[in-house]
Design a protein around this motif. Sequence first.
Motif, PDB file in Angstrom:
ATOM      1  N   ALA A  77       0.543  -1.301   0.314  1.00 54.95           N
ATOM      2  CA  ALA A  77      -0.214   0.188  -0.460  1.00 54.95           C
ATOM      3  C   ALA A  77       1.101   1.099  -0.175  1.00 54.95           C
ATOM      4  O   ALA A  77       0.798   2.526  -0.509  1.00 54.95           O
ATOM      5  N   VAL A  78       1.980   1.521   0.754  1.00 51.86           N
ATOM      6  CA  VAL A  78       3.280   2.529   0.954  1.00 51.86           C
ATOM      7  C   VAL A  78       3.958   2.628  -0.264  1.00 51.86           C
ATOM      8  O   VAL A  78       3.578   3.772  -0.304  1.00 51.86           O
ATOM      9  N   ASP A  79       4.155   1.596  -0.689  1.00 52.49           N
ATOM     10  CA  ASP A  79       4.439   1.787  -2.191  1.00 52.49           C
ATOM     11  C   ASP A  79       4.035   2.118  -3.147  1.00 52.49           C
ATOM     12  O   ASP A  79       4.145   3.517  -4.273  1.00 52.49           O
ATOM     13  N   GLU A  80       3.177   1.415  -3.629  1.00 55.42           N
ATOM     14  CA  GLU A  80       1.997   1.812  -4.382  1.00 55.42           C
ATOM     15  C   GLU A  80       1.378   3.415  -3.549  1.00 55.42           C
ATOM     16  O   GLU A  80       1.168   4.244  -5.503  1.00 55.42           O
ATOM     17  N   ALA A  81       0.997   4.020  -3.485  1.00 51.36           N
ATOM     18  CA  ALA A  81       0.756   5.455  -2.511  1.00 51.36           C
ATOM     19  C   ALA A  81       2.168   6.548  -2.906  1.00 51.36           C
ATOM     20  O   ALA A  81       1.731   7.332  -3.678  1.00 51.36           O
ATOM     21  N   ALA A  82       3.074   5.640  -2.759  1.00 54.03           N
ATOM     22  CA  ALA A  82       4.355   6.550  -2.539  1.00 54.03           C
ATOM     23  C   ALA A  82       5.285   6.476  -4.278  1.00 54.03           C
ATOM     24  O   ALA A  82       6.054   7.462  -3.707  1.00 54.03           O
ATOM     25  N   GLU A  83       4.688   7.134  -5.114  1.00 56.63           N
ATOM     26  CA  GLU A  83       4.647   6.691  -6.014  1.00 56.63           C
ATOM     27  C   GLU A  83       5.831   7.984  -6.764  1.00 56.63           C
ATOM     28  O   GLU A  83       6.836   7.904  -7.931  1.00 56.63           O
ATOM     29  N   GLU A  84       5.154   9.248  -6.000  1.00 54.42           N
ATOM     30  CA  GLU A  84       5.151  10.691  -6.816  1.00 54.42           C
ATOM     31  C   GLU A  84       6.396  11.129  -5.486  1.00 54.42           C
ATOM     32  O   GLU A  84       6.259  11.513  -5.214  1.00 54.42           O
ATOM     33  N   VAL A  85       6.930   9.629  -4.261  1.00 59.41           N
ATOM     34  CA  VAL A  85       7.537  10.231  -3.505  1.00 59.41           C
ATOM     35  C   VAL A  85       8.951  10.302  -3.875  1.00 59.41           C
ATOM     36  O   VAL A  85       9.141   9.393  -4.531  1.00 59.41           O
ATOM     37  N   GLU A  86      10.130  11.253  -3.737  1.00 66.89           N
ATOM     38  CA  GLU A  86      11.380  11.390  -3.276  1.00 66.89           C
ATOM     39  C   GLU A  86      12.112  10.144  -3.118  1.00 66.89           C
ATOM     40  O   GLU A  86      11.156   8.983  -1.669  1.00 66.89           O
ATOM     41  N   PRO A  87      12.639   9.302  -4.310  1.00 67.29           N
ATOM     42  CA  PRO A  87      13.127   7.767  -3.923  1.00 67.29           C
ATOM     43  C   PRO A  87      13.894   7.824  -2.812  1.00 67.29           C
ATOM     44  O   PRO A  87      13.411   6.428  -2.143  1.00 67.29           O
ATOM     45  N   ALA A  88      14.544   8.654  -2.090  1.00 64.78           N
ATOM     46  CA  ALA A  88      15.224   7.858  -0.579  1.00 64.78           C
ATOM     47  C   ALA A  88      14.251   8.371   0.976  1.00 64.78           C
ATOM     48  O   ALA A  88      14.788   6.900   1.735  1.00 64.78           O
TER      49      ALA A  88
END
Length: 305
Positions: free
Chosen positions: A98-109
Amino acid sequence: MNDGIAPAAEAPPARILGLLRELGELKRIRSAGREGSIADRLFASAWSALCGGQALEEAWRATTASALAATRLGDIDRTVLAEVGVTGGEAEAILSRAVDEAAEEVEPALRAALRDAPRIPAGTPAPDFVPRLARQPRAGVTCPGRPRLLLEPPENHAEHCLMVAVYGVLLCPFYGARPETVYLASLAHHLHNAIIPDSGFAGEVLLGEHLEPAFARATEKALQELPPALADGVREARAILPDASTPEGRAFHAADTLDRVLQIEQHLRAGKASMSYVLNDMALVHEGPVKPFQDRLLAVVGLAA
């Protein structure tokens, strides 16, 4: 006007607005057997964890990851999963997806730091100002000399502070800001409203010279409810609030501004939604064995779009 801020530091990419809108909906998601919205409860658990001694670096990661997961799972968290027999690695895998799917636009680090975020510990009572802020509605849109624009249902101050904290963490990489400072200042930026009802910009103007002293006294009363070391940390973090001259100040004010505007946009956007969008784009009547029957039904009664 040039305030000395480099153009690249003025705003994050517009593409992150989609995620911020999704997170904002946590103010409006509720479930049976739980009081308040998801945002309400994340605000309470954030303060409970800090009062219980959770390290600030762990706290901002835990709260932000929980908020991201909730954009996909709603109120299905570790507690609910455990109640239906999904525990251990299986539960963690669901939450991580769920976190991975939601965080697609979050800075990679930052995305990597959130993927392995610790849990929010429970057990320590939240300070008294937490439920008071949850009961304190936001003022709506006010302007001196003009009638108040109040859109129902109003958000409350716990929801707003939680959302600014999460937004602030996500925006920190764009400004080179320290997330622990932005997170703590954001959680605490409306402590005065635990005592002072929110009258908005119009009321603040009328308070005039009494505004800042009243806010300062009310804030100090709230801070007295915290463990001394945490209260000192909050005072230090709140030093970023008066201006946008630091990376942390810019991240906070960007988060605060975007949450205030997106809150109003949510009401306006819902009012503009069409039946075609709901039925076709959002698949309100979605694929399944009875969909042909449902489609014929809507066509016959005149509700097809």
